[in-house]
Design an enzyme around this catalytic site. Sequence first.
Site, PDB file in Angstrom:
ATOM      1  N   GLU A  76      12.147 -12.598 -42.716  1.00  0.00           N
ATOM      2  CA  GLU A  76      12.302 -12.382 -41.272  1.00  0.00           C
ATOM      3  C   GLU A  76      13.233 -11.185 -41.062  1.00  0.00           C
ATOM      4  O   GLU A  76      14.258 -11.057 -41.710  1.00  0.00           O
ATOM      5  CB  GLU A  76      12.848 -13.644 -40.588  1.00  0.00           C
ATOM      6  CG  GLU A  76      11.819 -14.759 -40.577  1.00  0.00           C
ATOM      7  CD  GLU A  76      12.158 -15.881 -39.611  1.00  0.00           C
ATOM      8  OE1 GLU A  76      12.662 -15.600 -38.502  1.00  0.00           O
ATOM      9  OE2 GLU A  76      11.905 -17.035 -39.960  1.00  0.00           O
TER      10      GLU A  76
ATOM     11  N   CYS B 293      12.081 -21.748 -43.305  1.00  0.00           N
ATOM     12  CA  CYS B 293      11.421 -21.750 -44.617  1.00  0.00           C
ATOM     13  C   CYS B 293      12.268 -22.369 -45.713  1.00  0.00           C
ATOM     14  O   CYS B 293      11.911 -23.401 -46.271  1.00  0.00           O
ATOM     15  CB  CYS B 293      11.026 -20.331 -45.004  1.00  0.00           C
ATOM     16  SG  CYS B 293       9.736 -19.654 -43.954  1.00  0.00           S
TER      17      CYS B 293
END
EC number: 1.1.1.22
Length: 445
Positions: free
Chosen positions: A159, A272
């Site tokens: 990200e 995640c």
Amino acid sequence: MAHHRLTVIGTGYLGATHAACMADLGFEVLGLDVDKDRIDRLSAGDLPFYEPGLEQVLRRNLAAGRLRFTTSYDEVAEFGDVHFICVGTPQKPDEYAADLSYVDEAVGALAPRLERRCLVVGKSTVPVGTARRLAGRLARLAPANGDAVLAWNPEFLREGFAVEDTLHPDRIVIGVPDDPDAAAWAEQVLREVYASMTAEGSPFIVADYPTAELVKVSANAFLATKISFINAMAEVCEAAHADVTKLSEALSHDDRIGGRFLGPGLGFGGGCLPKDIRAFMARAGELGVDQALSFLREVDAINMRRRIRMVDLARELLGGSFIGRTVGVLGAAFKPNSDDVRDSPALDVAATIRSQGAKVTVYDPQALDNARRAQPSLAYGGSTLDAARDAHVVLLLTEWAEFREMDPDALGAVVAEKNIVDGRNALDKERWRAAGWNYRALGRP
């Protein structure tokens, strides 16, 4: 080779990124989601989350006519030669295992509509063994019979760097079926899809299904272990009055260890790493090899202890109690350059301190809307100074550049007391102490 028409099923973070970036490579791409509001927003060029550079890619390819979005599986099946499954696999409520319902729904909706030769490519992070099960389901449900082939192609997006990671990956991994003809065809198609990346030198690794499935979770388990290792050393450093940032710097010069992911601080969060290592442990238990991953329980525990220690440090600076005190929190996202607050250590710490009697005001450059939805009982400010105003202690919990570069004198002018806890070891402690601040950080004397 842009003659394959691609579809992307699921337009969350992974799917929207993959769809826009593949269109940017020249492919015709059709994205699908069951959430009509999301499809409407994407079709209008409005990204439903923050990711640097992605909105420009999205708008450029919508305007060029290479990228469209739909809610229709019929349209997707008719359009696509290669179907990428990019739906979420969240942690199940009250257990460690991954929730595969979205993956199963996607395959269940797509497969009965596949009437011609095509490749279905899983990109979602799934427990090992899932691809083999889904391949059987695809074979049973697809009218194309053996002409609808499944491959597994895990994603490795960071990200904040998702566009770069999609267009210029550090490796491409594909899991192919056992049948040699189907495997050769799947490999050929994906080599064509990823030709621009392999031409740049991205390694292309062909494996079986279970090996491909294990790559992503193994990588995340390793990174989580490295982060928790240095944070375990921070616990030792605090007890021994040593400085974990100097320890980390010295370790980083050993090229067997390296400095990446060796930054001590508040630990990892996000959508995640935490859920992936928990799902990995759960799957190892199902396979009868839970002892092999028992160390991940301690990795998880070390990571969660950092949050507790952060709360304790702030409370110590306030003389042992938060009751009636004001706390300024800088950061809500789990990491900088993201608006993701899933399992965010920053937001968790802020909520815990509020529950212990403090007035807490949070500021984040991008994640305020998501933070408000996740923790509506906290107060939110529109700037760093807003969050710090009248605070008895300021906590830096997400290392955005604007926080790393903030002026200690300007901040000092608005607070009630000059106490700061640097949860990310991101500030120059000498500069802050010289400006009259009582500076504390995790793992430092």
